[in-house]
Design a protein around this motif. Structure first.
Motif, PDB file in Angstrom:
ATOM      1  N   LYS A 100      -5.962 -20.100 -13.474  1.00  0.00           N
ATOM      2  CA  LYS A 100      -5.949 -20.859 -12.219  1.00  0.00           C
ATOM      3  C   LYS A 100      -5.789 -19.925 -11.019  1.00  0.00           C
ATOM      4  O   LYS A 100      -6.438 -20.116  -9.991  1.00  0.00           O
ATOM      5  CB  LYS A 100      -4.830 -21.902 -12.227  1.00  0.00           C
ATOM      6  CG  LYS A 100      -5.111 -23.078 -13.119  1.00  0.00           C
ATOM      7  CD  LYS A 100      -3.953 -24.056 -13.130  1.00  0.00           C
ATOM      8  CE  LYS A 100      -4.189 -25.134 -14.163  1.00  0.00           C
ATOM      9  NZ  LYS A 100      -3.024 -26.002 -14.340  1.00  0.00           N
ATOM     10  N   GLU A 101      -4.920 -18.919 -11.163  1.00  0.00           N
ATOM     11  CA  GLU A 101      -4.744 -17.950 -10.080  1.00  0.00           C
ATOM     12  C   GLU A 101      -6.036 -17.185  -9.818  1.00  0.00           C
ATOM     13  O   GLU A 101      -6.409 -16.967  -8.668  1.00  0.00           O
ATOM     14  CB  GLU A 101      -3.625 -16.963 -10.426  1.00  0.00           C
ATOM     15  CG  GLU A 101      -2.248 -17.549 -10.353  1.00  0.00           C
ATOM     16  CD  GLU A 101      -1.167 -16.562 -10.789  1.00  0.00           C
ATOM     17  OE1 GLU A 101      -1.452 -15.355 -10.892  1.00  0.00           O
ATOM     18  OE2 GLU A 101      -0.044 -17.020 -11.042  1.00  0.00           O
ATOM     19  N   TYR A 102      -6.712 -16.776 -10.884  1.00  0.00           N
ATOM     20  CA  TYR A 102      -7.999 -16.093 -10.727  1.00  0.00           C
ATOM     21  C   TYR A 102      -8.989 -16.987  -9.984  1.00  0.00           C
ATOM     22  O   TYR A 102      -9.692 -16.525  -9.095  1.00  0.00           O
ATOM     23  CB  TYR A 102      -8.600 -15.711 -12.081  1.00  0.00           C
ATOM     24  CG  TYR A 102      -8.162 -14.376 -12.609  1.00  0.00           C
ATOM     25  CD1 TYR A 102      -8.565 -13.196 -12.007  1.00  0.00           C
ATOM     26  CD2 TYR A 102      -7.354 -14.287 -13.731  1.00  0.00           C
ATOM     27  CE1 TYR A 102      -8.180 -11.967 -12.495  1.00  0.00           C
ATOM     28  CE2 TYR A 102      -6.967 -13.066 -14.232  1.00  0.00           C
ATOM     29  CZ  TYR A 102      -7.376 -11.905 -13.614  1.00  0.00           C
ATOM     30  OH  TYR A 102      -6.987 -10.693 -14.110  1.00  0.00           O
ATOM     31  N   SER A 103      -9.047 -18.259 -10.374  1.00  0.00           N
ATOM     32  CA  SER A 103      -9.989 -19.173  -9.727  1.00  0.00           C
ATOM     33  C   SER A 103      -9.726 -19.288  -8.239  1.00  0.00           C
ATOM     34  O   SER A 103     -10.659 -19.311  -7.439  1.00  0.00           O
ATOM     35  CB  SER A 103      -9.902 -20.560 -10.369  1.00  0.00           C
ATOM     36  OG  SER A 103     -10.307 -20.503 -11.708  1.00  0.00           O
ATOM     37  N   THR A 104      -8.461 -19.348  -7.872  1.00  0.00           N
ATOM     38  CA  THR A 104      -8.111 -19.491  -6.465  1.00  0.00           C
ATOM     39  C   THR A 104      -8.226 -18.182  -5.704  1.00  0.00           C
ATOM     40  O   THR A 104      -8.923 -18.095  -4.690  1.00  0.00           O
ATOM     41  CB  THR A 104      -6.676 -20.037  -6.321  1.00  0.00           C
ATOM     42  OG1 THR A 104      -6.584 -21.257  -7.037  1.00  0.00           O
ATOM     43  CG2 THR A 104      -6.314 -20.259  -4.872  1.00  0.00           C
TER      44      THR A 104
END
Length: 169
Positions: A100-104
């Motif tokens: 999720k952090e990568y996506s954001t």
């Protein structure tokens, strides 16, 4: 499937990847020194501080990730030996949060920052602002490239964790 070996292999792949942050940090710092020693124009002199800062940031990221992932290898084995099911569940939770952090951050925020920096090159006339913008673009592209491959690795690791979790249930 030996999920401990998979987790260890993932962490070792991360250990191979993170020195690239260090390498690029050193390259940016060397560029800064080069501009300091050889720069004769205002724009060349303007690159000294931005490249030094970008190099220091990349170096810090690389060193931090290297030691974090190095310690993970031994932690994986201890956690797996203690309780394999709990290890898999905690890894699934950690990996999903990381994805999720990568996506954001990597795939939304960094491209937006690159666009803002590119627009700054066009609209800001000062040599210092242009040097900051161009250095920022270069640094963010390095981060995007390295983290793009890291995302692919952690996504594959996530799939293996999910299938191991199903097997344990």
């Amino acid at each position: 499937m030996d999920i401990l070996k998979t987790a260890t292999d993932w962490a070792k792949a991360e250990l191979f990847s993170t020195p690239f942050f260090i390498l690029f940090g050193i390259i940016f710092m060397a560029g800064s020194i080069g501009f300091w020693q050889l720069g004769k124009t205002d724009i060349a002199k303007a690159y000294i501080i931005p490249m030094l800062v970008a190099g220091a940031l990349l170096l810090t990221i690389g060193v931090g990730l290297f030691f974090t992932n190095k310690s993970r290898i031994t932690q994986f084995e201890m956690a797996y030996q203690k309780d394999a099911s709990e290890f898999i569940a905690s890894e699934v939770t950690r990996v999903e949060a990381t994805l999720k952090e990568y996506s954001t951050i990597v795939f939304k925020t960094i491209p937006i920052l690159i666009i803002v920096a590119a627009l700054s090159v066009v609209f800001l006339n000062g040599a210092t602002w242009r040097a900051i913008s161009i250095t920022t673009i270069a640094m963010l592209i390095v981060i995007l490239l390295i983290d793009g491959t890291a995302y692919a690795r952690i996504d594959a690791y996530h799939e293996k964790l999910k299938s191991a979790q199903v097997e344990k249930e």
